[in-house]
Design an enzyme around this catalytic site. Structure first.
Site, PDB file in Angstrom:
ATOM      1  N   SER A   8     -53.535  -6.084  66.670  1.00 35.81           N
ATOM      2  CA  SER A   8     -52.037  -5.700  67.049  1.00 35.81           C
ATOM      3  C   SER A   8     -52.130  -4.205  66.722  1.00 35.81           C
ATOM      4  CB  SER A   8     -51.007  -6.576  66.266  1.00 35.81           C
ATOM      5  OG  SER A   8     -51.281  -6.184  65.049  1.00 35.81           O
ATOM      6  N   LYS A   9     -51.062  -3.336  67.162  1.00 29.76           N
ATOM      7  CA  LYS A   9     -50.956  -2.074  66.908  1.00 29.76           C
ATOM      8  C   LYS A   9     -50.771  -2.085  65.293  1.00 29.76           C
ATOM      9  CE  LYS A   9     -48.885  -0.946  71.293  1.00 29.76           C
ATOM     10  NZ  LYS A   9     -47.808  -0.366  72.018  1.00 29.76           N
ATOM     11  N   ARG A  10     -50.246  -2.779  64.594  1.00 32.05           N
ATOM     12  CA  ARG A  10     -49.904  -2.655  63.170  1.00 32.05           C
ATOM     13  C   ARG A  10     -51.225  -2.829  62.415  1.00 32.05           C
ATOM     14  NH1 ARG A  10     -46.378  -6.629  64.573  1.00 32.05           N
ATOM     15  NH2 ARG A  10     -47.754  -8.407  63.845  1.00 32.05           N
TER      16      ARG A  10
END
Length: 499
Positions: free
Chosen positions: A267-269
């Site tokens: 994920s972008k996180r």
């Protein structure tokens, strides 16, 4: 536009311009490129911008930039058109391509106009558990009930004449099964009762992703379709479209999911989900491409370092696995370090310089500093923690002077520094080799082990437990005045501790 026959291998990368390129999308592009080039085929770039709400300004430039940096040169695309254009889906919409083929399906009874409004569709919506059930996620789905399939031709024409909003839906069977073949997963069959009448043309006149893909892949002669295995469930609908048109079905290659070390989707996180994230973290483009190739594919050898040209020769898509591929940052860091070690010195210095200049502002030979750390870093930001002592001698614990293996302690270190200091004060040639000969001559003269002098000397001039070079390399860069200042400081600290 003539249909293309499937003979020469032709693959495509068809990204949507919605932001930075996710690692999974980069792998799709890479595998599609390698499959084509392994067979001396064509690799196409197609921009899929039919989902207008998700478009991000500048994202098309990101796609071009990423393709250029990774070396995935396309044979046909918006910027190098062949005879299958346009290569941007919104331009194909304007050319009436999708409308034409949707009408073909309507004429065959394989598609139909649907005039149902939002209220009616909402009544067909149900909530089901999502893919991440352990996180309690759920989603809403609408299974259409073929209500508008029963409309007469006259009713359809009246609705169209009245300007009533509509979509065009695929007319899928509700009985029997549909079987499709994937090159990795084999034959997969689904009950037709599970096939929804998916929308082909949306109310805004744009085609859906699924429909545009099938039409474009056929018209562009795509022989091998590479995509993530999250699209496995959509494949029966694709096949139904190919069969409805009477077109040859391409080979499907569904790649395994890429997960993080906790076996969850990237994920972008996570901070490393996109190609540009990785570049910003100091990874080398060639290393990223090499590593991404190994996320789901294994060569027929134990080799792990491959240039793009070598990958083209080695790549056999049958060796793509089915199990999720773990994106191991430690492994990527190691591989990146190998690429840095093998890098041309001029290119390396150009890439290392900005990181050196972040922490070293004094008038030192920065190229010598760069050379010191080349074989010791895995990513370029690592440089800073290795060389920060050049700018200023850090505060350090004199316990570092004690080293069992080097036979040193506080007293011995003080004696060694006091013994070598006068020689260094009277010496003006601070080149590494000259310093080496001077100090090694002193060591031989006093009859002690090398480490007895070299350990405290390196500690004094660096103030660090670990350094990218030995005392002589460090002193050559620091120069005479700064080297002597630091050695005297070390002597002061040791004398204070022993007082």
């Amino acid at each position: 536009m003539e249909d293309k026959k499937m003979s020469k291998v032709r693959t495509r990368f068809a990204p949507s311009p919605t932001g930075r390129m996710h690692v999974g999308n980069l792998r799709t592009a890479l595998y599609a490129y390698l499959i084509a080039k392994h067979e001396d085929g064509d690799f196409l770039l197609r921009i899929e911008d039919t989902d207008q709400e998700r478009l991000v300004e500048g994202a098309v430039d990101i796609i071009y930039r990423t393709m250029e940096k990774t070396g995935l040169k396309h044979d046909e695309g918006p910027d190098c058109p062949g005879d299958c254009g346009p290569y941007v889906q919104s331009e194909r919409v304007n050319a009436g391509i999708y409308r034409k083929y949707a009408q073909m399906l309507i004429d065959k009874g394989e598609a139909y106009y649907c005039f149902c409004d939002k209220e009616r569709l909402a009544s067909l919506t149900t909530t089901v558990a999502g893919e991440d059930e352990e996180e309690g996620e759920s989603k809403q789905i609408t299974v259409y009930d073929k209500h508008c399939l029963s409309l007469s031709k006259e009713e359809v024409e009246a609705n169209l004449a009245a300007g009533k909003p509509y979509v065009i839906r695929q007319n899928n069977p509700t009985e029997g099964t549909t079987t499709f073949h994937d090159e990795l997963y084999g034959d997969i069959s689904v009950d037709n009762s599970e096939l929804d009448d998916m929308i082909l043309i949306k109310s805004d006149g744009f085609p859906t992703y699924n429909f545009a893909n099938v039409v474009d892949d056929h018209l562009m002669g795509i022989t091998h379709v590479v995509r993530g295995n999250e699209y496995l469930s959509s494949s029966p609908k694709y096949n139904r479209l190919y069969e409805a048109f009477g077109w040859e079905v391409p080979k499907y290659i569904h790649c395994p999911l890429i997960t993080n070390e906790e076996h969850k989707k990237l994920s972008k996180r996570s901070g490393h989900s996109s190609y540009e994230d990785l570049l910003e973290q100091g990874f080398v483009s060639e290393a990223i491409v090499n590593y991404v190739a190994l996320c789901g594919w294994s060569p027929d050898s134990n080799e792990e370092i491959f240039s793009l040209e070598e990958l083209c020769k080695e790549f056999d898509f049958h060796r793509i696995g089915k199990s999720p591929a773990v994106f191991d940052m430690a492994k990527l860091r190691w591989m990146n370090g190998e690429y840095i070690k093998a890098m041309d010195n001029e290119k390396y210095y150009a890439m290392a310089l900005p990181y050196i200049q972040e922490v070293v502002h004094k008038d030192y030979d920065l190229k010598k500093i760069a050379d010191l750390v080349k074989t010791r870093i895995e990513v370029f930001p690592d440089i800073k923690e290795h060389i920060d002592f050049f700018e200023e001698l850090p505060e350090y614990d004199i316990a570092m002077y004690t080293h069992k293996k080097m036979k040193t302690n506080t007293e011995i270190s003080l004696e060694s520094l006091q013994g070598v200091l006068p020689l260094l004060e009277n010496w003006n040639d601070y080149s590494m080799n000259s310093l080496h000969d001077l100090v090694m001559g002193y060591i031989e003269g006093v009859g002690v082990k090398n480490g007895t002098v070299l350990w405290p000397l390196r500690t004094a001039v660096s103030g660090k437990q670990m350094t990218p070079g030995g005392a002589f390399e460090i002193m050559e860069i620091l120069g005479k005045d700064e080297s002597l200042r630091r050695i005297r400081k070390g002597i002061e600290l040791l004398q204070a501790a022993l007082a």
